[in-house]
Design an enzyme around this catalytic site. Structure first.
Site, PDB file in Angstrom:
ATOM      1  N   ILE A  14       0.559  -0.909  -0.139  1.00 16.47           N
ATOM      2  CA  ILE A  14      -0.003   0.080   0.104  1.00 16.47           C
ATOM      3  C   ILE A  14       0.882   1.594  -0.117  1.00 16.47           C
ATOM      4  CG2 ILE A  14      -2.143   2.058   1.163  1.00 16.47           C
ATOM      5  CD1 ILE A  14      -2.632  -1.642   2.575  1.00 16.47           C
ATOM      6  N   ASN A  82       2.703   5.049   7.043  1.00 13.88           N
ATOM      7  CA  ASN A  82       1.933   3.769   6.493  1.00 13.88           C
ATOM      8  C   ASN A  82       2.537   2.170   7.393  1.00 13.88           C
ATOM      9  OD1 ASN A  82       0.730   2.028   4.417  1.00 13.88           O
ATOM     10  ND2 ASN A  82       2.983   2.055   4.015  1.00 13.88           N
ATOM     11  N   ALA A  83       3.286   2.649   7.448  1.00 16.09           N
ATOM     12  CA  ALA A  83       4.671   1.206   7.859  1.00 16.09           C
ATOM     13  C   ALA A  83       3.740   0.674   9.204  1.00 16.09           C
ATOM     14  CB  ALA A  83       6.187   2.096   8.872  1.00 16.09           C
ATOM     15  N   GLY A  84       3.563  -1.030   8.832  1.00 14.49           N
ATOM     16  CA  GLY A  84       2.704  -1.420   9.466  1.00 14.49           C
ATOM     17  C   GLY A  84       3.091  -2.718  10.218  1.00 14.49           C
ATOM     18  N   ILE A  85       3.244  -3.662  10.361  1.00 10.34           N
ATOM     19  CA  ILE A  85       3.241  -5.322  10.567  1.00 10.34           C
ATOM     20  C   ILE A  85       2.230  -5.737  11.295  1.00 10.34           C
ATOM     21  CG2 ILE A  85       5.625  -5.328  10.698  1.00 10.34           C
ATOM     22  CD1 ILE A  85       5.733  -5.999  13.418  1.00 10.34           C
ATOM     23  N   ASP A  88       0.061 -12.122  14.092  1.00 11.52           N
ATOM     24  CA  ASP A  88      -0.885 -12.650  14.529  1.00 11.52           C
ATOM     25  C   ASP A  88      -1.208 -14.552  15.088  1.00 11.52           C
ATOM     26  OD1 ASP A  88      -1.812 -10.804  12.471  1.00 11.52           O
ATOM     27  OD2 ASP A  88      -3.432 -12.367  11.533  1.00 11.52           O
ATOM     28  N   TYR A 147      -2.914  -6.341  17.057  1.00 11.43           N
ATOM     29  CA  TYR A 147      -2.746  -5.427  15.558  1.00 11.43           C
ATOM     30  C   TYR A 147      -4.064  -4.943  16.317  1.00 11.43           C
ATOM     31  CZ  TYR A 147      -3.086  -4.176  10.976  1.00 11.43           C
ATOM     32  OH  TYR A 147      -3.390  -3.992   9.328  1.00 11.43           O
ATOM     33  N   PRO A 177      -8.206   1.313   5.615  1.00 11.38           N
ATOM     34  CA  PRO A 177      -8.539  -0.196   4.720  1.00 11.38           C
ATOM     35  C   PRO A 177      -9.138  -1.459   5.146  1.00 11.38           C
ATOM     36  CG  PRO A 177      -6.125   0.849   4.422  1.00 11.38           C
ATOM     37  CD  PRO A 177      -6.771   1.311   6.018  1.00 11.38           C
TER      38      PRO A 177
HETATM   39  N1  CAA Z   1     -11.575 -15.960  12.107  1.00  9.69           N
HETATM   40  C1  CAA Z   1     -12.238 -16.511  11.937  1.00  9.69           C
HETATM   41  N2  CAA Z   1     -11.928 -17.915  12.858  1.00  9.69           N
HETATM   42  C2  CAA Z   1     -10.028 -18.469  12.680  1.00  9.69           C
HETATM   43  C3  CAA Z   1      -9.857 -16.815  12.089  1.00  9.69           C
HETATM   44  C4  CAA Z   1     -10.363 -15.897  11.240  1.00  9.69           C
HETATM   45  N3  CAA Z   1      -9.543 -14.374  10.868  1.00  9.69           N
HETATM   46  N4  CAA Z   1      -8.179 -16.809  11.427  1.00  9.69           N
HETATM   47  C5  CAA Z   1      -8.210 -18.242  12.122  1.00  9.69           C
HETATM   48  N5  CAA Z   1      -9.363 -18.807  12.489  1.00  9.69           N
HETATM   49  C6  CAA Z   1      -9.931 -20.137  13.226  1.00  9.69           C
HETATM   50  C7  CAA Z   1      -8.747 -21.122  12.288  1.00  9.69           C
HETATM   51  O1  CAA Z   1      -9.440 -21.567  11.046  1.00  9.69           O
HETATM   52  C8  CAA Z   1      -8.544 -22.190  12.891  1.00  9.69           C
HETATM   53  O2  CAA Z   1     -10.070 -22.677  13.254  1.00  9.69           O
HETATM   54  P1  CAA Z   1     -10.537 -24.801  13.291  1.00  9.69           P
HETATM   55  O3  CAA Z   1      -8.741 -25.337  14.179  1.00  9.69           O
HETATM   56  O4  CAA Z   1     -11.661 -25.209  13.617  1.00  9.69           O
HETATM   57  O5  CAA Z   1      -9.999 -25.019  11.949  1.00  9.69           O
HETATM   58  C9  CAA Z   1      -8.466 -21.265  14.147  1.00  9.69           C
HETATM   59  O6  CAA Z   1      -8.927 -20.844  14.310  1.00  9.69           O
HETATM   60  C10 CAA Z   1      -6.959 -21.943  14.204  1.00  9.69           C
HETATM   61  O7  CAA Z   1      -6.755 -21.988  16.169  1.00  9.69           O
HETATM   62  P2  CAA Z   1      -5.454 -22.476  15.817  1.00  9.69           P
HETATM   63  O8  CAA Z   1      -5.028 -22.890  17.840  1.00  9.69           O
HETATM   64  O9  CAA Z   1      -4.531 -23.295  14.832  1.00  9.69           O
HETATM   65  O10 CAA Z   1      -4.302 -21.243  15.499  1.00  9.69           O
HETATM   66  P3  CAA Z   1      -2.566 -20.579  15.123  1.00  9.69           P
HETATM   67  O11 CAA Z   1      -1.883 -21.196  16.390  1.00  9.69           O
HETATM   68  O12 CAA Z   1      -2.561 -21.961  13.828  1.00  9.69           O
HETATM   69  O13 CAA Z   1      -2.871 -19.819  14.443  1.00  9.69           O
HETATM   70  C11 CAA Z   1      -3.422 -17.897  13.098  1.00  9.69           C
HETATM   71  C12 CAA Z   1      -3.426 -19.311  12.961  1.00  9.69           C
HETATM   72  C13 CAA Z   1      -2.127 -17.213  13.009  1.00  9.69           C
HETATM   73  C14 CAA Z   1      -4.962 -17.299  13.733  1.00  9.69           C
HETATM   74  C15 CAA Z   1      -3.958 -18.167  11.464  1.00  9.69           C
HETATM   75  O14 CAA Z   1      -5.065 -18.951  11.137  1.00  9.69           O
HETATM   76  C16 CAA Z   1      -4.237 -16.563  10.833  1.00  9.69           C
HETATM   77  O15 CAA Z   1      -3.151 -16.441  10.262  1.00  9.69           O
HETATM   78  N6  CAA Z   1      -5.392 -16.075  10.523  1.00  9.69           N
HETATM   79  C17 CAA Z   1      -6.146 -15.062  10.066  1.00  9.69           C
HETATM   80  C18 CAA Z   1      -6.121 -14.331  10.853  1.00  9.69           C
HETATM   81  C19 CAA Z   1      -6.398 -12.823  10.581  1.00  9.69           C
HETATM   82  O16 CAA Z   1      -8.116 -12.514   9.796  1.00  9.69           O
HETATM   83  N7  CAA Z   1      -5.540 -11.905  10.284  1.00  9.69           N
HETATM   84  C20 CAA Z   1      -5.912 -10.481   9.244  1.00  9.69           C
HETATM   85  C21 CAA Z   1      -4.592 -10.137   9.247  1.00  9.69           C
HETATM   86  S1  CAA Z   1      -4.931  -8.948   7.827  1.00  9.69           S
HETATM   87  C22 CAA Z   1      -4.561  -7.475   7.983  1.00  9.69           C
HETATM   88  O17 CAA Z   1      -4.070  -7.717   9.648  1.00  9.69           O
HETATM   89  C23 CAA Z   1      -4.446  -6.441   7.479  1.00  9.69           C
HETATM   90  C24 CAA Z   1      -5.276  -5.480   7.649  1.00  9.69           C
HETATM   91  O18 CAA Z   1      -5.727  -4.129   8.203  1.00  9.69           O
HETATM   92  C25 CAA Z   1      -6.938  -5.911   7.530  1.00  9.69           C
END
Ligand code: CAA
Length: 241
Positions: A14, A82-85, A88, A147, A177
């Protein structure tokens, strides 16, 4: 818009789109980056936009870095934080280190960058401070206690500072965003992206970095002087504020 603009994290994702858009709008742009020398050099070669390496989490590095930018280009009129990390993790697995890294960069980094440019903006009676928050700072997000807290903090910071800047001709705003098609998305497992996130976005797609950049150039323009303390949301209808 012949202004000097500084964009943190401005050589990728971005941030790169913001740097380019401000340049196209007539600004002289500087971009900071944290680590990837090769990508930054390629970005400079392609765009002519100067890149500077420092860590926004380090206040002294920000003071020194901004001094270098101002020596090279002149006083900063427009700052884009804008910098961000992301680091999760579900909260029961989140480490103090993951909490600290995200707060240091995404929230303290905004203080560290804004504080050194603020006196100059006040003295010159013009400034634009635009911080990239996130939909997840507005609505919260599974696995993002760190975050979401930092990005919500950016909105509070902005609302407070807008009140201080108003009489000095400085506007302070946030762009929030939604999910944007950048490298940051690659950390999200495909299953989560396809089954959880995409179905929540009414327009049915991720946003593009250029769509966020357009929000920033609008808020950065001289014509946006009546808009301050606001949050401009661009998320495809995923969360309505
Ligand atoms: N919403 C709902 N459930 C979620 C989820 C989400 N976004 N992300 C993960 N889960 C669920 C998984 O489906 C899984 O469920 P099940 O056990 O039923 O399969 C569970 O959470 C994962 O649990 P774990 O204990 O196994 O998790 P983990 O230690 O392996 O961690 C995680 C996995 C880091 C959470 C990974 O799933 C992940 O990165 N998820 C996405 C999180 C997310 O949406 N981050 C937003 C990033 S975008 C951003 O930050 C930019 C912005 O500004 C928009």
């Amino acid at each position: 818009m012949p202004r000097i603009a500084l964009v943190t994290g401005g050589s990728r994702g971005i941030g790169a789109a913001i740097s380019r858009a401000l340049q196209e709008a007539g600004c002289t742009v500087a971009a900071t980056y944290a680590g990837n020398d090769e990508k930054a050099a390629a970005f400079t070669a392609e765009t002519g936009i100067k890149t500077y390496k420092w860590d926004v989490a380090d206040y002294d590095a920000c003071v020194a870095g901004i001094a270098r930018v101002e020596e090279d280009l002149g006083p900063v009129d427009i700052l884009v934080n804008n910098a961000g990390i992301t680091r999760d993790a579900p909260f029961h697995k989140m480490t103090p280190q993951q909490w600290k890294e995200v707060m240091d960069t995404n929230l303290s980094g905004v203080f560290n960058m804004t504080h050194p440019v603020w006196p100059g903006m006040r003295a010159r009676k013009f400034g634009r401070v635009i911080t990239i928050s996130s939909i997840n700072g507005q609505k919260g997000q599974f696995a993002q206690a760190n975050y979401a807290a930092a990005k919500a903090g950016d909105i509070g910071f902005t609302k407070a500072l807008a009140q201080e800047g108003a009489r000095a001709g400085i506007t302070v705003n946030v762009v929030a965003p939604g999910y944007i098609n950048t490298e940051m998305m690659s950390t999200i497992p495909d299953k989560v992206m396809n089954e959880v996130i995409l179905p929540q976005i009414p327009v049915g797609r991720l946003g593009e970095a250029e769509e966020i950049a357009r929000c920033v150039t609008f808020l950065a323009s001289d014509e946006a002087g009546f808009i301050t303390g606001s949050t401009l949301t661009a998320n495809g209808g995923q969360y309505l504020t």
